[in-house]
Scaffold this motif. Structure first.
Motif, PDB file in Angstrom:
ATOM      1  N   PRO A   1       9.256  10.617  -1.901  1.00 47.92           N
ATOM      2  CA  PRO A   1      10.675  10.656  -1.485  1.00 47.92           C
ATOM      3  C   PRO A   1      11.479   9.455  -1.992  1.00 47.92           C
ATOM      4  N   ILE A   2      10.794   8.325  -2.223  1.00 47.08           N
ATOM      5  CA  ILE A   2      11.492   7.157  -2.779  1.00 47.08           C
ATOM      6  C   ILE A   2      11.904   7.464  -4.221  1.00 47.08           C
ATOM      7  N   ALA A   3      10.968   8.044  -4.972  1.00 50.38           N
ATOM      8  CA  ALA A   3      11.277   8.411  -6.357  1.00 50.38           C
ATOM      9  C   ALA A   3      12.411   9.431  -6.403  1.00 50.38           C
ATOM     10  N   ALA A   4      12.376  10.359  -5.461  1.00 46.66           N
ATOM     11  CA  ALA A   4      13.433  11.380  -5.426  1.00 46.66           C
ATOM     12  C   ALA A   4      14.785  10.735  -5.146  1.00 46.66           C
ATOM     13  N   ALA A   5      14.794   9.787  -4.203  1.00 43.69           N
ATOM     14  CA  ALA A   5      16.049   9.097  -3.889  1.00 43.69           C
ATOM     15  C   ALA A   5      16.538   8.321  -5.104  1.00 43.69           C
ATOM     16  N   ASN A   6      15.602   7.710  -5.827  1.00 45.35           N
ATOM     17  CA  ASN A   6      15.994   6.955  -7.019  1.00 45.35           C
ATOM     18  C   ASN A   6      16.564   7.895  -8.083  1.00 45.35           C
ATOM     19  N   ASP A   7      15.943   9.068  -8.237  1.00 43.47           N
ATOM     20  CA  ASP A   7      16.491  10.050  -9.179  1.00 43.47           C
ATOM     21  C   ASP A   7      17.940  10.370  -8.808  1.00 43.47           C
ATOM     22  N   GLY A   8      18.174  10.506  -7.519  1.00 43.21           N
ATOM     23  CA  GLY A   8      19.536  10.791  -7.058  1.00 43.21           C
ATOM     24  C   GLY A   8      20.494   9.662  -7.408  1.00 43.21           C
ATOM     25  N   ASP A   9      20.064   8.415  -7.163  1.00 41.45           N
ATOM     26  CA  ASP A   9      20.911   7.260  -7.496  1.00 41.45           C
ATOM     27  C   ASP A   9      21.219   7.226  -8.990  1.00 41.45           C
ATOM     28  N   VAL A  10      20.173   7.480  -9.798  1.00 36.73           N
ATOM     29  CA  VAL A  10      20.349   7.411 -11.247  1.00 36.73           C
ATOM     30  C   VAL A  10      21.303   8.505 -11.717  1.00 36.73           C
TER      31      VAL A  10
ATOM     32  N   GLY B   1      20.743   4.535  -2.146  1.00 39.12           N
ATOM     33  CA  GLY B   1      19.884   5.654  -1.751  1.00 39.12           C
ATOM     34  C   GLY B   1      18.412   5.283  -1.865  1.00 39.12           C
ATOM     35  N   THR B   2      18.069   4.626  -2.960  1.00 38.07           N
ATOM     36  CA  THR B   2      16.687   4.180  -3.152  1.00 38.07           C
ATOM     37  C   THR B   2      16.291   3.195  -2.054  1.00 38.07           C
ATOM     38  N   ALA B   3      17.204   2.269  -1.768  1.00 34.82           N
ATOM     39  CA  ALA B   3      16.906   1.254  -0.759  1.00 34.82           C
ATOM     40  C   ALA B   3      16.677   1.884   0.607  1.00 34.82           C
ATOM     41  N   ARG B   4      17.523   2.849   0.951  1.00 30.29           N
ATOM     42  CA  ARG B   4      17.339   3.560   2.226  1.00 30.29           C
ATOM     43  C   ARG B   4      15.957   4.198   2.296  1.00 30.29           C
ATOM     44  N   ALA B   5      15.562   4.831   1.207  1.00 33.19           N
ATOM     45  CA  ALA B   5      14.267   5.528   1.202  1.00 33.19           C
ATOM     46  C   ALA B   5      13.119   4.533   1.323  1.00 33.19           C
ATOM     47  N   ILE B   6      13.249   3.379   0.659  1.00 33.99           N
ATOM     48  CA  ILE B   6      12.188   2.367   0.762  1.00 33.99           C
ATOM     49  C   ILE B   6      12.099   1.854   2.199  1.00 33.99           C
ATOM     50  N   MET B   7      13.257   1.646   2.823  1.00 33.56           N
ATOM     51  CA  MET B   7      13.250   1.197   4.222  1.00 33.56           C
ATOM     52  C   MET B   7      12.536   2.219   5.107  1.00 33.56           C
TER      53      MET B   7
ATOM     54  N   ASP C   1       0.832  -1.210   0.000  1.00 37.84           N
ATOM     55  CA  ASP C   1       0.000   0.000   0.000  1.00 37.84           C
ATOM     56  C   ASP C   1       0.865   1.258   0.000  1.00 37.84           C
ATOM     57  N   ARG C   2       1.913   1.224   0.791  1.00 35.46           N
ATOM     58  CA  ARG C   2       2.762   2.415   0.880  1.00 35.46           C
ATOM     59  C   ARG C   2       3.482   2.679  -0.443  1.00 35.46           C
ATOM     60  N   LEU C   3       3.941   1.596  -1.092  1.00 37.14           N
ATOM     61  CA  LEU C   3       4.595   1.800  -2.398  1.00 37.14           C
ATOM     62  C   LEU C   3       3.598   2.330  -3.426  1.00 37.14           C
ATOM     63  N   ALA C   4       2.329   1.950  -3.256  1.00 37.79           N
ATOM     64  CA  ALA C   4       1.306   2.367  -4.217  1.00 37.79           C
ATOM     65  C   ALA C   4       0.822   3.793  -3.956  1.00 37.79           C
ATOM     66  N   ASP C   5       1.148   4.310  -2.786  1.00 41.50           N
ATOM     67  CA  ASP C   5       0.670   5.645  -2.385  1.00 41.50           C
ATOM     68  C   ASP C   5       1.649   6.702  -2.912  1.00 41.50           C
ATOM     69  N   ASP C   6       1.150   7.570  -3.811  1.00 36.20           N
ATOM     70  CA  ASP C   6       2.053   8.529  -4.462  1.00 36.20           C
ATOM     71  C   ASP C   6       2.746   9.452  -3.469  1.00 36.20           C
ATOM     72  N   GLN C   7       2.033   9.770  -2.396  1.00 34.87           N
ATOM     73  CA  GLN C   7       2.635  10.674  -1.417  1.00 34.87           C
ATOM     74  C   GLN C   7       3.809   9.986  -0.713  1.00 34.87           C
ATOM     75  N   VAL C   8       3.591   8.715  -0.325  1.00 29.41           N
ATOM     76  CA  VAL C   8       4.686   7.965   0.303  1.00 29.41           C
ATOM     77  C   VAL C   8       5.809   7.759  -0.698  1.00 29.41           C
TER      78      VAL C   8
END
Lengths: 482, 482
Positions: free
Chosen positions: B100-109, B204-210, B90-97
């Protein structure tokens, strides 16, 4: 990383082990070690095990032959394997064949006696001979289930099944007694082959059994002679060399104590799964609602003699201590009396007020001690606030082997099972933990969880357990694609 | 044996390994190593792995926390575990949650791009996000079978049952891509806990998902937060430290190549069962009676893309070579053409007369080579005298992974199954070897038999496989004794 041959060891040389430790090469080792020998650095302890070249080569050749025989065994039928067990048993039963074996055993016994060694389990008595024959007859008539389906999934156009399959070469290190052949050769029933070392006291007997019974029986049945390999070496180094051979599918060591623990460490650090007894000693937890009569029977039947599954630590919940500690003590005395012996009680501080004046004080931190008694039964007694405290003590101090909860309703029993970190859990006497007794199958090994839970298997190793799993696909529609 | 702490390493110091070899400490290692660091001596290769104290301690604490959580998990219900997977999804599906995960992934990329690293599998695309959510939903609705009976024997006065039970802490080392969480957390379904390291590109992405999904979902479900541990360290040494922790119940490494083989060696020598891909590449043996149409379909569907179970070596029996080698080559060309690519054929001397002028000569001793192609399919071609010769070549040279016999009657198929030393055997295309495809279960790992047959288990590791077996006795007659 530059590497080269290990040509020598020098006195005082530092050998890194275990991540952050060094072992120091002693003068004797440095003097004895020559190029071509092998050194096993036991990572758990820093023991430096010296394997002379001759022992290594002997074992290397034996495992190689057993591996070759293992692959050849795929072409040997179950009937041929039955013929082998039958032929081996027949030969042991034949007095003419048995004569040179008996003579060799007499020689072993005389030699052991002269060296002041115990011969209790070395004498190949008529009973031991009969037991060996009976053990082989069991294997003769056992279904090895070498290749049976364990699962199947059907898909459109294809199906997939999982099947039991033989594992490979099993390495055994036995103590010095002659009646290990039924166990050693039993792994052939499931399509495996065996290399074994036997304690040097019984080596002459073992040689004679190989020459006069095993090898002729293998040949007569058309089973590759390489399938059963005795490592004909008196030195302990042969056992180390065997367990250090990564080609083994499984390593089984009998007996207990430091030598067996060391063998287990050698196998593990070479990536070989090991089955060994480790520290024994069962724990019982007495619920306050326990029936006094049941408790007495359970304690008595759990202290009848000292083996690995004998009761070692008894935790009584405080609310029942006044009523039940006397029952435990009386049952222990009764078990002792049956053997004309005296009960020895070790009492932690919590149980001292209940344990009587003769109890020997014991620290809680020493509850991992296995009482290795021969005549007088010994038992640790602990009084705990509740079952959870007993479970916490078990999980912290015990060798993680056998746990039993005496009394308690189904919910209490379930909670005990869920929380106690033991492979064997019961609600009665502790001596049920035995492959033959529990599963009606010859037991090859028994493991506790001292080195952790066992991946994908239980603590009892029977002939049946020595297997791998293969996956086989049957495709009918070759348009199948991903 | 005197031992002490490992305080330092000196340049040129000889470190014994593998029984009869020494590795030489280099200047860089000697300079970098300080007291408190750890050294793992890889016994198979002599690699000297330097684990700085910080990496060791980080991993040591993480495994300790996961072990504590493992024991606490015994008190967590299956419903709570379902709630965790649901809450995570549910949290992964929630755009608000997810922001920050997407932002962290942008940083990793961005960071990977700046360092010239591939970002193909690093971008957390909408599809990858949807797949992760779907993977978690599968776990949410899977029956973990944490505690089910697998066997039972009834005796007079008592019975004994064997039951599946959770194994412990599973250590994962993943490549640097974000979509590993469903696999990593899936082991909770069966009552296990997890410590994992992820390639530094995706850290970075993994940290944000955690932070934003895993930990809140654990808390909300009342599951101990220690049950999922990300090793927050970019250094490879963290992976070595993890697989060197003997408290692990199982070590799983994804990917292939030297780094993964090294991790497997580290786990094995610490007594930790390891599941890793090892060398891939499937073998097909073509029986002279093979149907040309089936053969063409099988080859085409086995060469569609390069993964571990892609066809790598094709052995054609000589009696059918004139008719069937052209079919193999044409099917290979067709598979290549479907991807706009060209077939590359490696021909051993026996197949050279059949393989055409463009074939690249290959020595028989090199048949263990896995062709790691990306665009142009590559295939070794061998002409053999009979199926037995192909089996012998497989058993000698292959990584002992996938074998298929195309054509042949039931007896030929059975003989092939009996003699080929492979965990996965089929009669059609090779790409069926995949836990999800074959068993409809998420695959956590896949093993060949390069390091030997797997004790008591098959080559597919699914969530379901991560278990031990416990034995429980129910005594009704407490007069029971031995």
């Amino acid at each position: 990383m530059p590497t080269g041959p290990l040509r020598c060891l020098t006195p005082g040389q530092l050998v890194p082990f275990g991540g952050d430790r060094v072992a120091v090469v002693g003068d004797d080792l440095a003097a004895a070690f020559v190029e071509g020998d092998r050194l096993v650095v036991v990572q758990e302890t820093g023991d430096l095990l010296h394997i002379p070249r001759a022992e290594h080569e002997r074992v290397h050749v034996a495992v190689g032959a057993a591996l070759e025989a293992f692959h050849a065994l795929a072409g040997v039928t179950d009937d041929q394997l039955s013929q082998f067990f039958c032929g081996f048993a027949d030969r042991l039963a034949d007095d003419q064949v048995f004569a040179p074996i008996a003579a060799a055993n007499d020689g072993d016994v005389a030699s052991a006696t002269a060296r002041g060694r115990s011969t209790t389990r070395l004498v190949l008595s008529p009973k031991m001979r009969a037991d060996m024959i009976a053990g082989l007859r069991v294997w003769q008539h056992t279904d090895g289930r070498r290749d049976v389906q364990v699962g199947r999934v059907d898909h459109a156009g294809w199906s997939v099944e999982t099947r039991r399959a033989p594992l490979g070469v099993v390495g055994f290190v036995f103590e010095g007694r002659p009646n290990v052949f039924a166990d050693a050769t039993g792994v052939l029933r499931t399509g495996n082959t065996v290399v074994f070392r036997i304690g040097s006291d019984a080596l002459g007997t073992a040689r004679a059994i190989m020459t006069h019974a095993v090898e002729p029986a293998l040949r007569a049945a058309g089973v590759p002679v390489g399938a059963v390999q005795l490592v004909d070496a008196a030195a302990h180094a042969a056992g180390w060399a065997l367990f250090a051979d990564a080609r083994l599918g499984l390593a089984v060591a009998r007996g207990s104590g430091h030598a067996v623990a060391q063998l287990g460490a050698v196998a593990r650090q070479h990536g070989v799964p090991a089955s060994l007894h480790g520290t024994g000693g069962a724990w019982a937890v007495v619920h306050p609602d326990a029936d006094a009569g049941d408790l007495a029977r359970i304690v008595r039947h759990s202290l009848d003699r000292k083996v690995c599954n004998t009761l070692n630590v008894c935790c009584v919940v405080r609310a029942g201590a006044d009523r039940l500690v006397p029952v435990v003590l009386e049952a222990g005395r009764s078990a002792a009396a049956e053997r004309g012996a005296t009960l020895v009680v070790h009492a932690t501080p919590s149980s001292a007020p209940f344990a009587g004046p003769d109890a020997i004080p014991q620290a809680v931190d020493d509850l991992g001690t296995e009482w290795e008694w021969e005549r007088d039964p010994e038992l640790s007694l602990v009084v705990v606030d509740d079952v959870d405290e007993a479970v916490a003590l078990f999980n912290r101090h015990s060798p993680r082997f056998v746990a039993t909860l005496i009394g308690g309703d189904a919910a209490a029993q379930q909670r005990f099972y869920d929380t106690v970190d033991a492979p064997f859990v019961g609600n009665g006497f502790t001596r049920w933990v035995d492959g033959q007794f529990a599963f009606d199958q010859p037991e090859l090994g028994l493991s506790n969880w001292q080195s952790g839970r066992l991946f994908a298997r239980g603590g009892v190793l029977s002939g049946d357990s020595v297997h791998t799993v293969r996956t086989r696909a049957h495709v009918t529609d070759h348009d199948l694609h991903r």
